[in-house]
Scaffold this active site. Sequence first.
Site, PDB file in Angstrom:
ATOM      1  N   SER A 176       1.701  -9.693  -0.871  1.00  0.00           N
ATOM      2  CA  SER A 176       1.290  -8.418  -0.640  1.00  0.00           C
ATOM      3  C   SER A 176       1.644  -7.893   0.500  1.00  0.00           C
ATOM      4  O   SER A 176       1.711  -6.412   0.676  1.00  0.00           O
ATOM      5  CB  SER A 176      -0.137  -8.337  -1.201  1.00  0.00           C
TER       6      SER A 176
ATOM      7  N   LYS B  36       0.725  -1.280   0.053  1.00  0.00           N
ATOM      8  CA  LYS B  36       0.074   0.098  -0.111  1.00  0.00           C
ATOM      9  C   LYS B  36       0.908   1.175   0.091  1.00  0.00           C
ATOM     10  O   LYS B  36       0.328   2.343  -0.531  1.00  0.00           O
ATOM     11  CB  LYS B  36      -0.910  -0.163   1.144  1.00  0.00           C
TER      12      LYS B  36
ATOM     13  N   GLU C 205      -9.543   6.593   3.864  1.00  0.00           N
ATOM     14  CA  GLU C 205     -10.273   5.608   4.530  1.00  0.00           C
ATOM     15  C   GLU C 205      -9.457   4.595   4.926  1.00  0.00           C
ATOM     16  O   GLU C 205      -8.397   4.395   3.928  1.00  0.00           O
ATOM     17  CB  GLU C 205     -11.441   5.041   3.685  1.00  0.00           C
TER      18      GLU C 205
HETATM   19  C1  LIG Z   1      -5.136  -4.020   1.631  1.00  0.00           C
HETATM   20  C2  LIG Z   1      -4.396  -5.503   1.237  1.00  0.00           C
HETATM   21  C3  LIG Z   1      -4.780  -6.117   0.257  1.00  0.00           C
HETATM   22  C4  LIG Z   1      -6.096  -5.799  -0.784  1.00  0.00           C
HETATM   23  O1  LIG Z   1      -6.001  -4.726  -1.368  1.00  0.00           O
HETATM   24  P1  LIG Z   1      -5.809  -4.888  -2.829  1.00  0.00           P
HETATM   25  O2  LIG Z   1      -6.031  -3.547  -3.483  1.00  0.00           O
HETATM   26  O3  LIG Z   1      -6.677  -5.622  -3.461  1.00  0.00           O
HETATM   27  O4  LIG Z   1      -4.337  -5.226  -3.328  1.00  0.00           O
HETATM   28  C5  LIG Z   1      -4.013  -7.162  -0.119  1.00  0.00           C
HETATM   29  N1  LIG Z   1      -2.816  -7.509   0.816  1.00  0.00           N
HETATM   30  C6  LIG Z   1      -2.638  -6.891   1.635  1.00  0.00           C
HETATM   31  C7  LIG Z   1      -1.373  -6.938   2.654  1.00  0.00           C
HETATM   32  C8  LIG Z   1      -3.399  -5.710   2.139  1.00  0.00           C
HETATM   33  O5  LIG Z   1      -2.901  -4.848   2.920  1.00  0.00           O
END
Ligand SMILES: *Cc1c(COP(=O)(O)O)cnc(C)c1O
Length: 409
Positions: free
Chosen positions: A388, A99, A121
């Site tokens: 992610s 993010k 948000e």
């Molecule tokens: C917020 C988040 C997601 C989901 O958000 P996307 O916009 O679909 O990427 C996925 N993995 C992590 C670690 C997150 O913090």
Amino acid sequence: MKSVSSQASRHELPDASGHFGPYGGMYVPETLVTPLFELAEAYGEAWADEAFHRELERQLKAYAGRPTELYFAERLTGHLGGARVYLKREDLLHTGAHKINNALGQALLAKRMGKKRVIAETGAGQHGIATASVCAKLGLECVIYMGAVDMERQALNVYRMRLCGAEVRGVEAGQKTLKEAINEAMRDWVTNVRSTHYVLGSALGAHPYPMMVRNFHKVIGEETRRQIVAAEGRLPDEMVACVGGGSNAIGFFFEFLEDAGVRLVGVEAGGSGISPGRHAARFEGGRLGVLQGCKTFILQNPDGQIDLTHSVSAGLDYAAIGPEHAYYRDLERIDFAYATDAEALEAFRLCARTEGIIPALESSHALAYTAKRAPRMSPDSILVVNLSGRGDKDVQEASRLIDAAGETP
Ligand SMILES: *Cc1c(COP(=O)(O)O)cnc(C)c1O
């Protein structure tokens, strides 16, 4: 697969009105149309400016920790007994997830636009922390909207945001979670648009957000491409990412959309099973609708009321999916699957045990798909998973679930 090249090129999408085929657009109150077009124009100018890119790249390296490693998961590969599994380590970034790529990009854009106040948000708190951090770093005033229920569940993250100087405003409406927090942020933006930039946290919402957020994340795929070619001398056979709003997935996939030999798979949250209210897999029972500025696949009842959603991972727990994903699903360029809470938790444990890496529960959905898929692929094939985020934030929830099942880690 239907031919992508016969469609508009990925670089020409969205069109000037923010559409990816029938999806996307700008479904907002009239007062927001002008600010959104102004934002689109300011973003377009910044994106065309080499100085902006130099500054963004400098901060992504120095502050966020890019490039991230592409890591060969040797023991996980051995355990699964099929494709060679690589992990793109977005979990190693500052604040713990992908993010920060988007938060940093948008905060630099806010500064360039002369806005001194930033709002955002957050659901689980990951986007709130990323935004609060970059605002502290860049000297911007920061207000984070968060559902009151989420504030209670994520008390630690609320405190982290406050430590970084952000004001966290609890939202008491409706289910008191992410959807209501987005409504409040949009309301604030309408009122304070002259002084304020709204940092939206996923590839969602009204144009230009899905495009802008995608472009701030596409560095993930650009690095992956260089790294896998350096490591293996070729592109991967398959790439897998979890899909909440879809920002980590589209950032990871974008650079590969025209490589027909690379299968792209998005994994949604199957929750406790595919029945209304028990999951957040928009392509399993969702249908076309409009939510919070954007036309896309939405989980809703026959009257168009938004369904309740559920996932063990707060980051995937949202009723709408990013419009670009809906478009590439129609073209059969991105395939979609889902993993249940139980499968994600199992993959969370497997990754920790075999690699000493505790993944976010969101990312564990991509790993759960991988655990089923890799054994069916040949040992000379390559599968890359976008990790992610890291799982520190999920350890307490995981221990609760593992204890409740009467098991040990
Ligand atoms: C917020 C988040 C997601 C989901 O958000 P996307 O916009 O679909 O990427 C996925 N993995 C992590 C670690 C997150 O913090």
